[in-house]
Design a protein around this motif. Sequence first.
Motif, PDB file in Angstrom:
ATOM      1  N   THR A 115       0.800  -1.209  -0.038  1.00  0.00           N
ATOM      2  CA  THR A 115      -0.066  -0.021  -0.129  1.00  0.00           C
ATOM      3  C   THR A 115       0.815   1.283  -0.035  1.00  0.00           C
ATOM      4  N   VAL A 127       2.192  -0.901   3.647  1.00  0.00           N
ATOM      5  CA  VAL A 127       1.921  -2.311   4.325  1.00  0.00           C
ATOM      6  C   VAL A 127       1.501  -3.392   3.161  1.00  0.00           C
ATOM      7  N   VAL A 140       0.091  -6.513   1.460  1.00  0.00           N
ATOM      8  CA  VAL A 140      -0.851  -7.395   1.462  1.00  0.00           C
ATOM      9  C   VAL A 140      -0.528  -8.492   0.427  1.00  0.00           C
ATOM     10  N   PRO A 150     -10.832  -1.322  -1.566  1.00  0.00           N
ATOM     11  CA  PRO A 150     -10.599  -0.261  -0.556  1.00  0.00           C
ATOM     12  C   PRO A 150     -11.418  -0.588   0.747  1.00  0.00           C
ATOM     13  N   LEU A 182      -9.645  -3.737   2.158  1.00  0.00           N
ATOM     14  CA  LEU A 182      -8.147  -3.293   2.727  1.00  0.00           C
ATOM     15  C   LEU A 182      -8.345  -2.383   3.985  1.00  0.00           C
ATOM     16  N   GLY A 183      -9.373  -1.462   3.967  1.00  0.00           N
ATOM     17  CA  GLY A 183      -9.625  -0.920   5.373  1.00  0.00           C
ATOM     18  C   GLY A 183     -10.152  -1.754   6.576  1.00  0.00           C
ATOM     19  N   GLY A 235      -8.877  -4.598   7.031  1.00  0.00           N
ATOM     20  CA  GLY A 235      -7.922  -5.425   7.338  1.00  0.00           C
ATOM     21  C   GLY A 235      -7.716  -6.605   6.812  1.00  0.00           C
ATOM     22  N   ASP A 264      -6.213  -9.872   4.896  1.00  0.00           N
ATOM     23  CA  ASP A 264      -4.851 -10.271   4.922  1.00  0.00           C
ATOM     24  C   ASP A 264      -4.271 -10.600   3.556  1.00  0.00           C
ATOM     25  N   ILE A 319      -3.926  -1.428  -5.183  1.00  0.00           N
ATOM     26  CA  ILE A 319      -3.617  -1.220  -3.808  1.00  0.00           C
ATOM     27  C   ILE A 319      -2.403  -0.433  -3.719  1.00  0.00           C
ATOM     28  N   LYS A 329      -3.285   1.928   3.649  1.00  0.00           N
ATOM     29  CA  LYS A 329      -4.307   1.170   4.465  1.00  0.00           C
ATOM     30  C   LYS A 329      -4.918   1.903   5.715  1.00  0.00           C
ATOM     31  N   ALA A 342      -7.885   3.993   4.484  1.00  0.00           N
ATOM     32  CA  ALA A 342      -8.881   3.314   4.100  1.00  0.00           C
ATOM     33  C   ALA A 342      -9.626   2.713   5.347  1.00  0.00           C
ATOM     34  N   ALA A 343      -8.790   2.364   6.405  1.00  0.00           N
ATOM     35  CA  ALA A 343      -9.204   2.010   7.504  1.00  0.00           C
ATOM     36  C   ALA A 343     -10.478   3.075   8.342  1.00  0.00           C
TER      37      ALA A 343
END
Length: 575
Positions: free
Chosen positions: A264, A268, A270, A514, A517-518, A520, A522, A538, A543, A546-547
């Motif tokens: 990301t 991060v 993924v 998105p 991804l937000g 979480g 994996d 991505i 991240k 997005a979270a």
Amino acid sequence: MSQTITGVQASAGIAIGKPFLLANPQLRITTVSIDDTAAEMTRFQQALDRAKDDLRAISQQVEKDMGADKAEIFNAHLLVLEDPELVGAVQSTIEQKRVNAESALDEVAQGFISLFEQMDNDYMRERAADIRDVTRRVLSYLLGVNAMSVSQMAEEVILIAEDLTPSDTAQLDRRLVKGFVTDIGGRTSHSAIMARSLEIPAVVGTREITTAARTAQMLILDGHEGIVIIDPSDEEIAAYQRKKAEFETQKAELAKLVHSKTMTRDGVHVELAANIGSPQDLAGVLANGAEGIGLFRTEFLYMGRNDFPSEEEQFAAYREVLEKMAGKPVVIRTLDIGGDKQLSYLDLPEELNPFLGFRAIRLCLDHEELFRTQLRALLRASVYGNLKIMFPMIATLDEFLQAKAVLESVKAELTAQGVGVSDAVEVGIMIEIPAAAMMADQLAEEVDFFSIGTNDLIQYTMAADRMNERVSYLYQPYHPAVLRLIDRVIKAAHDNGKWVGMCGEMAGDLTAIPILLGMGLDEFSMSAVSILPARKRINQLGKAEAAAQTKAILSQRSSEQVERYVKEAFATSES
Ligand code: PEP
Ligand code: MG
């Protein structure tokens, strides 16, 4: 005037070409008295020879493309046409009754078919289906009706059909079939999934292509938009040739991402993995830079054949996949038969609601020998790579515990026999039934990982059959009901220190990415062709950013609202 028909986008890409109707035409057989029986014999022999040539060509093609085991069925058909009992009986019927060849063949074949159908042995009953199939092939030559055959397709075509079974799709000649369009089916029907893995552009669920394009000379198939243009104008052809070229250029751009990791914007990693149906799919998977296999649908090893694959055959397939993935994670799912995936040799009663019926783990726990054979093959292969075993359609904790107990017992049996088994095999489950999603916190205590099967989870949550276009408006991946379940599952896994992936089609959906991804997620596992666009997507997303949107997304009131919200919130990174 051209005509445009709309269907469901099943597989991206553009194809321009002549249509080829894959039809099961009505074969009307009338009995005619014949004077010249010798000439009739010759007609019969010629039709027989043409049918045999077809079968030899198909068998060779299938063997080359898909392996000797898949070619077996056509060799069995060839044997039927070489059977002196059947051929001799047709010849003597022509001679003695002085009737035309089609009538004689039909009469003799019907006799054999009803004989075999009455036998109470599955294998013999299957022979009736073989005889019916090959008889149709010869009859269609005698009647001059165009029956589908791979060898008759001498040029590049766009295939049109009412429906394609997974085994029809497996037999398509990729060099000649440039695309396909069907009347029925949805985006997650297995023919659509296979089209994506074969990288054949496809539009399904048009409802009317086989009637609308019956006399068409030319088609344009746009798998991005899910449309088909029948008998396009020169301008339309030129426009689509340009669009096709643009698509090729974009593909070349994406190809530059093949060897990069999926990171990301905020650093991060993924995991982007691929879904496969057989070892043959690996070439596409590696070419698209997958970081693992997130779903190997093993049921395809069991389809398009006359009997169960042996332990050795399965072992060879699993070992090949593990070795070729060279230590990267490989999630192999145990047999998920039932629903739209049937085995001709497994004699099960018809069900009113097959998707809610006796399938997948339910069937495996009941047919323990079948299950044990597969588990033996899997565990034996485990020493050749990074294997993870996954059980499909788990509804209750008890089902998982039972399946795990069988696995443990098979492992003990192998160890007692001195067969090497890896100690590092993770055991997980698919979360595709709402009950399992609701109980994910407890399931997460027992399993090593989850993989969310949204193809089924959506249909069960919304009570909308994934194969039925009439209710496809309810098949809503972005509906907050579905998203809340997914969020819950991801949280439950993480609270228990377990990883969670997704192997339903939603994992490769650029709008869904998105959101997931937000939350979480994996691991994202998808058709090989979706990997590079997903990686690009991505790479553009953060991240943490997005979270920060998850709560707002989950509080939307409808699928449309979610879609609008996501498109706005992630607008700058829209690809
Ligand atoms: C799913 O249900 O999302 C899934 C991946 O399994 P299948 O499509 O094989 O049912
Ligand atoms: Mg499923």
